[in-house]
Motif scaffolding. Structure first.
Motif, PDB file in Angstrom:
ATOM      1  N   LYS A  48      45.852 -76.358 -31.139  1.00  0.00           N
ATOM      2  CA  LYS A  48      46.810 -75.364 -30.582  1.00  0.00           C
ATOM      3  C   LYS A  48      46.182 -73.888 -30.792  1.00  0.00           C
ATOM      4  N   GLN A  49      45.142 -73.782 -31.453  1.00  0.00           N
ATOM      5  CA  GLN A  49      44.475 -72.643 -31.732  1.00  0.00           C
ATOM      6  C   GLN A  49      43.528 -72.159 -30.355  1.00  0.00           C
ATOM      7  N   LYS A  50      43.976 -70.711 -29.722  1.00  0.00           N
ATOM      8  CA  LYS A  50      43.239 -70.407 -28.757  1.00  0.00           C
ATOM      9  C   LYS A  50      42.200 -69.436 -29.177  1.00  0.00           C
ATOM     10  N   PHE A  51      40.956 -69.342 -28.236  1.00  0.00           N
ATOM     11  CA  PHE A  51      39.682 -68.559 -28.741  1.00  0.00           C
ATOM     12  C   PHE A  51      39.497 -68.049 -27.222  1.00  0.00           C
ATOM     13  N   ASN A  52      38.614 -66.815 -27.760  1.00  0.00           N
ATOM     14  CA  ASN A  52      37.714 -66.319 -26.990  1.00  0.00           C
ATOM     15  C   ASN A  52      36.137 -66.180 -26.955  1.00  0.00           C
ATOM     16  N   GLY A  53      35.549 -67.120 -26.349  1.00  0.00           N
ATOM     17  CA  GLY A  53      33.968 -67.016 -26.686  1.00  0.00           C
ATOM     18  C   GLY A  53      33.156 -66.396 -25.922  1.00  0.00           C
ATOM     19  N   ASN A  54      32.127 -65.640 -25.840  1.00  0.00           N
ATOM     20  CA  ASN A  54      31.206 -65.131 -24.866  1.00  0.00           C
ATOM     21  C   ASN A  54      29.750 -64.860 -25.631  1.00  0.00           C
ATOM     22  N   VAL A  55      28.982 -64.924 -24.731  1.00  0.00           N
ATOM     23  CA  VAL A  55      27.543 -64.523 -24.979  1.00  0.00           C
ATOM     24  C   VAL A  55      26.821 -63.523 -23.960  1.00  0.00           C
ATOM     25  N   SER A  56      26.094 -62.667 -24.595  1.00  0.00           N
ATOM     26  CA  SER A  56      25.820 -61.405 -23.696  1.00  0.00           C
ATOM     27  C   SER A  56      24.373 -61.105 -24.028  1.00  0.00           C
ATOM     28  N   ALA A  57      23.491 -60.258 -23.451  1.00  0.00           N
ATOM     29  CA  ALA A  57      22.162 -59.604 -23.832  1.00  0.00           C
ATOM     30  C   ALA A  57      22.355 -58.445 -23.132  1.00  0.00           C
ATOM     31  N   TYR A  58      21.473 -57.258 -23.834  1.00  0.00           N
ATOM     32  CA  TYR A  58      21.561 -55.887 -23.338  1.00  0.00           C
ATOM     33  C   TYR A  58      20.399 -55.483 -23.696  1.00  0.00           C
ATOM     34  N   TRP A  59      19.654 -54.784 -22.640  1.00  0.00           N
ATOM     35  CA  TRP A  59      18.313 -54.134 -22.933  1.00  0.00           C
ATOM     36  C   TRP A  59      18.520 -52.645 -22.852  1.00  0.00           C
ATOM     37  N   ASN A  60      18.015 -51.897 -23.664  1.00  0.00           N
ATOM     38  CA  ASN A  60      18.145 -50.762 -24.030  1.00  0.00           C
ATOM     39  C   ASN A  60      17.026 -49.709 -23.040  1.00  0.00           C
ATOM     40  N   ALA A  61      17.813 -49.087 -22.233  1.00  0.00           N
ATOM     41  CA  ALA A  61      16.807 -48.250 -21.158  1.00  0.00           C
ATOM     42  C   ALA A  61      16.707 -46.971 -21.813  1.00  0.00           C
ATOM     43  N   ALA A  62      17.444 -46.491 -22.770  1.00  0.00           N
ATOM     44  CA  ALA A  62      17.243 -45.337 -23.529  1.00  0.00           C
ATOM     45  C   ALA A  62      17.605 -45.919 -25.101  1.00  0.00           C
ATOM     46  N   LYS A  63      16.415 -45.351 -26.033  1.00  0.00           N
ATOM     47  CA  LYS A  63      16.532 -45.604 -27.428  1.00  0.00           C
ATOM     48  C   LYS A  63      16.361 -44.701 -28.058  1.00  0.00           C
ATOM     49  N   LEU A  64      16.310 -44.806 -29.551  1.00  0.00           N
ATOM     50  CA  LEU A  64      16.019 -43.693 -30.481  1.00  0.00           C
ATOM     51  C   LEU A  64      14.532 -43.766 -30.857  1.00  0.00           C
ATOM     52  N   GLU A  65      14.016 -43.139 -30.115  1.00  0.00           N
ATOM     53  CA  GLU A  65      12.475 -43.170 -30.275  1.00  0.00           C
ATOM     54  C   GLU A  65      11.970 -43.005 -31.736  1.00  0.00           C
ATOM     55  N   ALA A  66      12.687 -42.301 -32.436  1.00  0.00           N
ATOM     56  CA  ALA A  66      12.187 -41.631 -33.742  1.00  0.00           C
ATOM     57  C   ALA A  66      12.172 -42.844 -34.502  1.00  0.00           C
ATOM     58  N   ILE A  67      12.970 -43.991 -34.379  1.00  0.00           N
ATOM     59  CA  ILE A  67      12.917 -45.181 -35.366  1.00  0.00           C
ATOM     60  C   ILE A  67      12.122 -46.533 -34.313  1.00  0.00           C
ATOM     61  N   ASP A  68      11.800 -45.946 -33.325  1.00  0.00           N
ATOM     62  CA  ASP A  68      11.035 -46.998 -32.533  1.00  0.00           C
ATOM     63  C   ASP A  68      11.938 -48.200 -32.323  1.00  0.00           C
ATOM     64  N   GLY A  69      13.296 -48.169 -31.742  1.00  0.00           N
ATOM     65  CA  GLY A  69      14.136 -49.242 -31.396  1.00  0.00           C
ATOM     66  C   GLY A  69      15.478 -48.892 -31.282  1.00  0.00           C
ATOM     67  N   PRO A  70      16.262 -49.796 -31.369  1.00  0.00           N
ATOM     68  CA  PRO A  70      15.806 -51.429 -30.917  1.00  0.00           C
ATOM     69  C   PRO A  70      15.695 -51.558 -29.270  1.00  0.00           C
ATOM     70  N   ASP A  71      14.811 -52.517 -28.990  1.00  0.00           N
ATOM     71  CA  ASP A  71      14.731 -52.907 -27.633  1.00  0.00           C
ATOM     72  C   ASP A  71      15.424 -53.566 -26.710  1.00  0.00           C
ATOM     73  N   TRP A  72      16.158 -54.636 -27.570  1.00  0.00           N
ATOM     74  CA  TRP A  72      17.373 -55.236 -26.781  1.00  0.00           C
ATOM     75  C   TRP A  72      18.113 -55.809 -27.868  1.00  0.00           C
TER      76      TRP A  72
END
Length: 273
Positions: free
Chosen positions: A237-261
């Protein structure tokens, strides 16, 4: 990587179980489609408990990985012709030492509360406004800002056809906390695009754009792009919402070198009225 593969397989098993236990006939599929739109609305009048895991890859000169698991209970309260949607984000963070190939810290990060006042009976477009408050709850300096921060937040959501479209934005300024830590002036924008498919499957894109207004001119923004898929399903009887996704960072914090994705898994426990 082995841990990520295990998590991915668990998510697939949830989806497979849900595919057998949900949307078996036309009436159930109609109910599932309605619940999908409600689950994709961050200010829906429904109790839910999303657990979102974000793994950020490519930080620092040693290409370290950071993991942030956000527990995000959503609890609505009725105020006559208005609802107050209480959203809390509780981060559990594994923060690597970026200056070395190993080592780091794990613990609780800074808790964020968002409260949205939304009108009832809004139809195909709904909106909300309210405060955001960041509490300096981090168990280690590397896991939080060490500051109390607050500011305004706003959200708008539209439901054209099979789509659920919207955006939530806020900006927070520090007003108290550790005097030896940097001041906070941070903005966040998360836009989301969902397209609902048969049998309660859907396509999704919900990147989180952030800006540190106190940072140097060329090192303020994280701007990701990406997408994924998800499904509304039930186990018993328990309802769920599940998802999977991936994201690439077109702009990122260069001072700490990342994250890339970023690789994101989310499983939400749904408690529809």
């Amino acid at each position: 990587m082995k841990k990520l593969i295990k998590v991915f397989l668990i998510v697939l098993l949830f989806f497979a179980a849900g595919n057998k236990l949900w949307a078996q006939d036309e009436s159930q599929e109609t109910d599932a489609a309605a619940l999908a739109k409600k689950a994709q609305n961050p200010i829906a009048n429904m109790i839910s408990v999303p657990i979102q895991n974000n793994t950020n890859f490519g930080l620092g000169p040693f290409d370290r990985s950071q993991n942030v698991t956000n527990i995000q209970p959503v609890i609505p309260a009725s105020l006559g012709n208005w609802n107050l949607i209480n959203r809390t984000i509780i981060p559990l963070t594994s923060q690597p030492n970026l200056a070395a190939e190993s080592g780091g810290n794990y613990g609780l990060g800074d808790i964020v509360y968002q409260g949205f006042f939304t009108p009832t009976g809004s139809g195909n477009i709904t909106w909300g406004v309210g405060p955001v408050l960041t509490l300096p709850t981090a168990t280690n300096n590397s896991l939080g800002a060490g500051k109390w921060s607050a500011g305004p937040a706003a959200i708008v959501v539209a439901f054209p056809g099979k789509w659920v479209l919207g955006a939530v934005a806020y900006n927070a300024w520090s007003f108290a906390g550790q005097s030896d830590r940097a001041a906070v002036n941070q903005g966040v924008l998360q836009y989301f695009v969902n397209y609902n498919l048969p049998k309660a499957w859907y396509l999704t894109s919900a990147p989180i754009v952030s800006v540190n207004w106190e940072g140097p001119p060329d090192n303020k923004w994280i701007v990701p792009f990406g997408a994924g898929f998800g499904k509304i399903f039930a186990i018993g009887k328990q309802k769920f919402n599940g998802n999977v996704s991936a994201y690439w960072n077109a702009a990122k914090l260069e001072a700490i070198d990342g994250p890339d994705w970023t690789l994101r898994f989310q499983l939400a426990f749904l408690f529809p009225n």
